[in-house]
Design a protein around this motif. Sequence first.
Motif, PDB file in Angstrom:
ATOM      1  N   GLY A 219     -39.827  50.802 -81.413  1.00 52.29           N
ATOM      2  CA  GLY A 219     -38.764  50.655 -82.398  1.00 52.29           C
ATOM      3  C   GLY A 219     -38.898  49.359 -83.177  1.00 52.29           C
ATOM      4  N   LEU A 220     -38.826  49.452 -84.483  1.00 49.16           N
ATOM      5  CA  LEU A 220     -38.891  48.280 -85.365  1.00 49.16           C
ATOM      6  C   LEU A 220     -37.493  48.062 -85.925  1.00 49.16           C
ATOM      7  CD1 LEU A 220     -42.144  49.305 -87.301  1.00 49.16           C
ATOM      8  CD2 LEU A 220     -41.979  48.079 -85.125  1.00 49.16           C
ATOM      9  N   ASP A 221     -36.854  46.984 -85.519  1.00 51.22           N
ATOM     10  CA  ASP A 221     -35.460  46.729 -85.860  1.00 51.22           C
ATOM     11  C   ASP A 221     -35.352  45.997 -87.195  1.00 51.22           C
ATOM     12  OD1 ASP A 221     -32.778  46.335 -85.926  1.00 51.22           O
ATOM     13  OD2 ASP A 221     -32.630  45.329 -83.977  1.00 51.22           O
ATOM     14  N   PHE A 222     -34.730  46.638 -88.170  1.00 48.89           N
ATOM     15  CA  PHE A 222     -34.571  46.043 -89.493  1.00 48.89           C
ATOM     16  C   PHE A 222     -33.243  45.294 -89.624  1.00 48.89           C
ATOM     17  CE2 PHE A 222     -38.134  48.602 -90.301  1.00 48.89           C
ATOM     18  CZ  PHE A 222     -38.658  48.335 -91.556  1.00 48.89           C
ATOM     19  N   PHE A 235     -33.304  55.122 -96.094  1.00 48.75           N
ATOM     20  CA  PHE A 235     -33.615  56.330 -96.849  1.00 48.75           C
ATOM     21  C   PHE A 235     -35.105  56.479 -97.140  1.00 48.75           C
ATOM     22  CE2 PHE A 235     -29.145  55.583 -98.208  1.00 48.75           C
ATOM     23  CZ  PHE A 235     -28.607  56.792 -97.800  1.00 48.75           C
ATOM     24  N   SER A 236     -35.806  55.363 -97.293  1.00 54.55           N
ATOM     25  CA  SER A 236     -37.193  55.410 -97.748  1.00 54.55           C
ATOM     26  C   SER A 236     -37.987  54.317 -97.056  1.00 54.55           C
ATOM     27  CB  SER A 236     -37.232  55.223 -99.278  1.00 54.55           C
ATOM     28  OG  SER A 236     -38.548  55.236 -99.770  1.00 54.55           O
ATOM     29  N   VAL A 237     -39.195  54.635 -96.587  1.00 57.96           N
ATOM     30  CA  VAL A 237     -40.061  53.640 -95.949  1.00 57.96           C
ATOM     31  C   VAL A 237     -41.508  53.939 -96.326  1.00 57.96           C
ATOM     32  CG1 VAL A 237     -40.265  54.982 -93.807  1.00 57.96           C
ATOM     33  CG2 VAL A 237     -40.655  52.513 -93.765  1.00 57.96           C
ATOM     34  N   LYS A 238     -42.272  52.876 -96.621  1.00 62.09           N
ATOM     35  CA  LYS A 238     -43.667  53.024 -97.024  1.00 62.09           C
ATOM     36  C   LYS A 238     -44.516  51.916 -96.408  1.00 62.09           C
ATOM     37  CE  LYS A 238     -43.171  56.481-100.007  1.00 62.09           C
ATOM     38  NZ  LYS A 238     -41.777  56.770 -99.616  1.00 62.09           N
ATOM     39  N   PHE A 239     -45.741  52.278 -96.007  1.00 59.95           N
ATOM     40  CA  PHE A 239     -46.717  51.279 -95.601  1.00 59.95           C
ATOM     41  C   PHE A 239     -47.226  50.529 -96.830  1.00 59.95           C
ATOM     42  CE2 PHE A 239     -47.267  53.375 -91.463  1.00 59.95           C
ATOM     43  CZ  PHE A 239     -47.564  52.281 -90.646  1.00 59.95           C
ATOM     44  N   SER A 240     -47.527  49.245 -96.645  1.00 58.64           N
ATOM     45  CA  SER A 240     -48.212  48.498 -97.695  1.00 58.64           C
ATOM     46  C   SER A 240     -49.656  48.993 -97.769  1.00 58.64           C
ATOM     47  CB  SER A 240     -48.189  46.996 -97.391  1.00 58.64           C
ATOM     48  OG  SER A 240     -48.889  46.728 -96.182  1.00 58.64           O
ATOM     49  N   THR A 241     -50.344  48.645 -98.824  1.00 62.96           N
ATOM     50  CA  THR A 241     -51.699  49.154 -99.035  1.00 62.96           C
ATOM     51  C   THR A 241     -52.692  48.625 -98.016  1.00 62.96           C
ATOM     52  OG1 THR A 241     -51.963  47.395-100.678  1.00 62.96           O
ATOM     53  CG2 THR A 241     -51.409  49.579-101.500  1.00 62.96           C
ATOM     54  N   ARG A 244     -50.351  46.324 -93.207  1.00 58.70           N
ATOM     55  CA  ARG A 244     -49.796  45.239 -92.392  1.00 58.70           C
ATOM     56  C   ARG A 244     -48.274  45.122 -92.497  1.00 58.70           C
ATOM     57  NH1 ARG A 244     -54.094  40.279 -93.561  1.00 58.70           N
ATOM     58  NH2 ARG A 244     -55.947  41.350 -92.707  1.00 58.70           N
ATOM     59  N   GLU A 245     -47.692  45.757 -93.507  1.00 55.71           N
ATOM     60  CA  GLU A 245     -46.257  45.624 -93.722  1.00 55.71           C
ATOM     61  C   GLU A 245     -45.639  46.976 -94.046  1.00 55.71           C
ATOM     62  OE1 GLU A 245     -45.604  41.228 -95.638  1.00 55.71           O
ATOM     63  OE2 GLU A 245     -46.578  42.731 -96.916  1.00 55.71           O
ATOM     64  N   LEU A 246     -44.317  47.034 -93.896  1.00 54.98           N
ATOM     65  CA  LEU A 246     -43.531  48.180 -94.324  1.00 54.98           C
ATOM     66  C   LEU A 246     -42.514  47.707 -95.338  1.00 54.98           C
ATOM     67  CD1 LEU A 246     -42.681  49.820 -90.869  1.00 54.98           C
ATOM     68  CD2 LEU A 246     -44.418  50.597 -92.487  1.00 54.98           C
ATOM     69  N   VAL A 247     -42.272  48.508 -96.362  1.00 58.43           N
ATOM     70  CA  VAL A 247     -41.194  48.236 -97.296  1.00 58.43           C
ATOM     71  C   VAL A 247     -40.212  49.397 -97.182  1.00 58.43           C
ATOM     72  CG1 VAL A 247     -42.396  49.340 -99.231  1.00 58.43           C
ATOM     73  CG2 VAL A 247     -40.569  47.703 -99.688  1.00 58.43           C
ATOM     74  N   ALA A 248     -38.918  49.081 -97.177  1.00 56.55           N
ATOM     75  CA  ALA A 248     -37.910  50.114 -96.951  1.00 56.55           C
ATOM     76  C   ALA A 248     -36.714  49.907 -97.865  1.00 56.55           C
ATOM     77  CB  ALA A 248     -37.455  50.092 -95.486  1.00 56.55           C
ATOM     78  N   GLY A 249     -36.068  51.022 -98.232  1.00 53.85           N
ATOM     79  CA  GLY A 249     -34.822  50.997 -98.991  1.00 53.85           C
ATOM     80  C   GLY A 249     -33.706  51.533 -98.117  1.00 53.85           C
ATOM     81  N   VAL A 257     -38.712  44.093 -96.217  1.00 53.00           N
ATOM     82  CA  VAL A 257     -40.145  44.024 -95.948  1.00 53.00           C
ATOM     83  C   VAL A 257     -40.302  43.628 -94.484  1.00 53.00           C
ATOM     84  CG1 VAL A 257     -42.341  42.922 -96.473  1.00 53.00           C
ATOM     85  CG2 VAL A 257     -40.731  43.428 -98.323  1.00 53.00           C
ATOM     86  N   TYR A 258     -41.031  44.456 -93.732  1.00 51.73           N
ATOM     87  CA  TYR A 258     -41.208  44.224 -92.301  1.00 51.73           C
ATOM     88  C   TYR A 258     -42.657  43.859 -92.031  1.00 51.73           C
ATOM     89  CZ  TYR A 258     -40.402  44.822 -87.275  1.00 51.73           C
ATOM     90  OH  TYR A 258     -40.267  44.609 -85.914  1.00 51.73           O
ATOM     91  N   ASP A 259     -42.878  42.711 -91.394  1.00 52.73           N
ATOM     92  CA  ASP A 259     -44.215  42.235 -91.037  1.00 52.73           C
ATOM     93  C   ASP A 259     -44.584  42.838 -89.684  1.00 52.73           C
ATOM     94  OD1 ASP A 259     -46.428  40.752 -90.089  1.00 52.73           O
ATOM     95  OD2 ASP A 259     -45.892  39.061 -91.364  1.00 52.73           O
ATOM     96  N   LEU A 260     -45.562  43.750 -89.679  1.00 53.73           N
ATOM     97  CA  LEU A 260     -45.932  44.428 -88.443  1.00 53.73           C
ATOM     98  C   LEU A 260     -46.652  43.507 -87.465  1.00 53.73           C
ATOM     99  CD1 LEU A 260     -47.100  47.837 -89.957  1.00 53.73           C
ATOM    100  CD2 LEU A 260     -45.060  47.440 -88.579  1.00 53.73           C
ATOM    101  N   GLU A 261     -47.396  42.535 -87.965  1.00 47.18           N
ATOM    102  CA  GLU A 261     -48.100  41.613 -87.078  1.00 47.18           C
ATOM    103  C   GLU A 261     -47.128  40.650 -86.400  1.00 47.18           C
ATOM    104  OE1 GLU A 261     -51.145  39.724 -89.340  1.00 47.18           O
ATOM    105  OE2 GLU A 261     -52.454  41.491 -89.324  1.00 47.18           O
TER     106      GLU A 261
END
Length: 495
Positions: A219-222, A235-241, A244-249, A257-261
Amino acid sequence: MFSGPSDSDTDEMGYAMSRLEIESDLCDAGKGYYGVGSSSSSSHRSSERLGDLDHEISQVTKLKSCPHGRFSRQVPGRHQLPVSTVRMLAGRESNFSGRGGRFSSADRCHILSRYLPVKGPWLVDQMDSRAYVSQFSTDGSLFIAGFQGSHIRIYNVEKGWKVQKDILAKSLRWTVTDTSLSPDQRNLVYASMSPIVHIVDVGSGTAESHANVTEIHDGLDFSSEEDGGYSFGIFSVKFSTDGRELVAGSSDDSIYVYDLEANRVSLRTVAHTSDVNTVCFADESGHLILSGGDDNLCKVWDRRCFIGRDKPAGVLVGHLEGVTFIDSRGDGRYFISNGKDQTIKLWDIRKMSSTVPARNEVHRNYEWDYRWMDYPSEARDLKHPYDQSVSTYKGHSVLRTLIRCYFSPAHSTGQKYIYTGSNDSSVYIYDLESGDKAAVLKHHSSPVRDCNWHPHYPTLISSSWDGDLVKWEFPGSGEPPIMSKKRVRRRHFYY
C-alpha cells in the motif's frame, strides 16, 4: 446513419483478395470505403465540419497518414478520392515514390487507418460486475481490465487472451477507479476511492493474486498528518516515464506526486477548485503534466517549476461542465479532453492562458446532475465565451461516470482518429480533421466507460457496465480469431 454489412454478406464475399478488388472499385467509383456515399448530402455528421481546425495539427496529421503524392495525383476537375490499396501496391511495384519499392510510415498509416476495427464483437470476458478500466500495455502484449467487484484481470493478448493474472484487490472502496502499468511492465498500481494506492508484481509466477493472501499488495499512502484524518479518493493515477514516480488526481482537489524509491509523497499541490478527475503526461520527457477537474478547466503543470505551489504553467478554458478524462497526443503540444458538456475538445498547449478569466462561469437557468439526469436540451448549443480549444467533437454522451477518450494509435493510423466510450452503450470514432463520425460500434447494454485501441493492429476492446469485455477488429479472413470463444451477434453502425 448506415448499417454495416450483415454477417451473411460478410461470410459470402470473404476478406482476402476479393476485398482488395472491391476496395479498388469503390475508390475508383467515388464512393466511401465501406460502400456508402461520401458526399455531404448523404453523410450524416455528428458535428459541424471543422473548417476552422488549426492548420498545424491538420497538416501534421496529413503528413503522418497520407500517401506519397505520386500515389494520388489529381485529375483536373475531378473530386479528390481516397487512394486505394490496390493502386498503392501497384505503385510500389513500379517505384512511384522513388523509395526502392518500399512504403513510408505515412503510406502504411494511410492503408491501415482505413481498416477500422468495426467487425465484431467477439466476447473476450464476461463478469458479473461493472467494468471501469481497460487498457493495452505499451507494446500491446498485455491487456488490463478493472471491475467494480474488486477484480483486476491481466490478459496475455499473444496467448489467446488467456488470463495471466487474476487480481483480487485489497481495501477497495466503491470500485477500481484507475490502473497503471509501469514502463517495464513489471508492476501494476490500482486506485480506488481511498488515499491508498496498491502495487502488484505483474511478473511474479502467482496467477491468482489475492491481496495479502497469495501475494503481497503493498500500500502506498498518499495521505498525510495535515489531512486531519480526512479520507479522499483517487480518480486517476499514472506512472512517470522513468517508472520512479506516480502522479495522481484526487477528490480533495489536488495533484500528488509519489516517489517510489523514497516511498513517500514528494509533492502535493491544490490543482483545481473541485475534484481532479484526470491526470496524464504531455510527452515522454515527463516534465509537463496535464490535469482536468470538475471546475471545467484543463491545466498544464511544469514539473520543473513545481516550486510555485498551486500555480499551474497555464490554464485552458472552454468546457461548460467538468472534465472527465484527458489524453495527450504525446508531442507536448496537443491533447484532447472529454467533458460532461457532452463534447470532446482538442487543445493546443501553446494557446493556454496564465490565469482563469474573471468571468469563467457561463450563466445557466437549469439544474443538472450528470450522475442521474440527462443533459438539458437547452444547454447543447451553449458555447463558452472564452473557448480556447482548437476544435470540438459531438455525438457521444458523457453521463453517469467518468467516460474516457483517446487518440488512435500513431503506428497504425497516424493518430488520424479520436475515439471514446459513451453513456448510450456505444463506442464513437471521430475523424480528427473533419469531425465526422467514422464509426459507431453498438453492442453493450450499459455505459461504455473505457475502450482501448491496440497500438499496432486494428483491434479495439470496449468495456462496459454490463460486465462485458468485447473485441472489435478488422480481420483479413473475416473468420473469428482463434482466441475467441464466443461470437456475440449484435448490430453495429458505421459511416
